[in-house]
Write an enzyme that holds these catalytic residues in place. Structure first.
Site, PDB file in Angstrom:
ATOM      1  N   CYS A  37      -7.124 -58.933 -24.629  1.00 32.18           N
ATOM      2  CA  CYS A  37      -6.369 -59.026 -23.381  1.00 32.18           C
ATOM      3  C   CYS A  37      -5.252 -60.060 -23.484  1.00 32.18           C
ATOM      4  O   CYS A  37      -5.304 -60.994 -24.287  1.00 32.18           O
ATOM      5  CB  CYS A  37      -7.307 -59.396 -22.236  1.00 32.18           C
ATOM      6  SG  CYS A  37      -6.585 -59.125 -20.598  1.00 32.18           S
TER       7      CYS A  37
ATOM      8  N   ASP B 298     -17.765 -61.805 -16.620  1.00 35.02           N
ATOM      9  CA  ASP B 298     -16.938 -62.910 -17.100  1.00 35.02           C
ATOM     10  C   ASP B 298     -17.542 -64.240 -16.662  1.00 35.02           C
ATOM     11  O   ASP B 298     -18.378 -64.299 -15.756  1.00 35.02           O
ATOM     12  CB  ASP B 298     -15.520 -62.770 -16.521  1.00 35.02           C
ATOM     13  CG  ASP B 298     -14.467 -63.548 -17.295  1.00 35.02           C
ATOM     14  OD1 ASP B 298     -14.823 -64.236 -18.269  1.00 35.02           O
ATOM     15  OD2 ASP B 298     -13.288 -63.460 -16.915  1.00 35.02           O
TER      16      ASP B 298
END
Length: 215
Positions: free
Chosen positions: A9, A132
């Protein structure tokens, strides 16, 4: 050998995309959040997205985006998945998924057991969930902070949709994270950077190899 799928990412350069493709990543992520050092303009994101070979999913990370913002983004950039990384409610996730016709991945921050019920809630409305590390209360970024959480909290847990592990992963710890949690997908950003927003090809290759449990 693991079949762990990898998402890199926060890409910002063509050479970063090339490095991800060469290393075997299955997802590439572009950040659309102005407070982030990895933020992209639509024109830059379009250039990068058009360089991604077919078969690799192009993911847009957005934070509490409005319909108008998502409309504009999707009108400019060819994307495959919307990653919602803000405080979007389950109803909002369902609304975006219905309105924009793309798979939705919802990021859920975890710090302790009290955060686990949200994973079940979002798994009912999203196509995937991103587990996360929960950012500190004073953090300006919802992710990409290089923080881990206690992986034992989710060891052996499963949800009705695919899920991806994120938060402080790098080549030195991703194999352990995969083995402990049973994750079949992992996400990395800061763990493959030389500085915020600047990816390093060697680190990308090492991360993908480690995630696949290759020696």
């Amino acid at each position: 050998m693991s079949n762990t799928r990898v998402k890199i990412c926060g890409l910002g350069r063509l050479e970063d995309v090339t490095a991800c493709v060469s290393a075997g990543a299955q997802y590439v992520g572009f950040v659309f959040f102005e407070k982030s050092p990895r933020h992209l303009t639509a024109s830059k994101a379009k250039e990068l997205a058009l360089s991604v070979p077919s078969g690799i999913a192009k993911v847009a990370l957005t934070v509490n985006a409005t319909d108008a913002q998502l409309d504009a983004l999707l009108g400019d950039v060819p994307l495959d998945i919307l990653q919602l990384h803000g405080a979007e409610s389950p109803d909002r996730v369902a609304e975006i998924r219905s309105k924009f016709g793309l798979p939705v991945m919802k990021a859920v921050g975890v710090a302790d057991e009290r955060d686990l019920p949200a994973l079940a809630d979002y798994s009912r409305v999203a196509d995937q969930i991103l587990v996360d590390a929960k950012p500190p209360k004073d953090a300006t970024l919802p992710g990409g902070n290089g923080l881990t959480f206690d992986w034992r909290l989710i060891a052996g847990r499963r949800w009705p949709v695919p899920w991806m592990l994120a938060g402080g992963l790098d080549a030195s710890n991703v194999a352990e994270a995969v083995q402990l949690t049973g994750a079949t997908q992992v996400d990395v950003s800061s763990g493959v950077e030389s500085s915020p927003g600047v990816k390093e090809a060697k680190k990308i290759a090492a991360f993908c190899a480690a995630a696949a449990l290759k020696t």
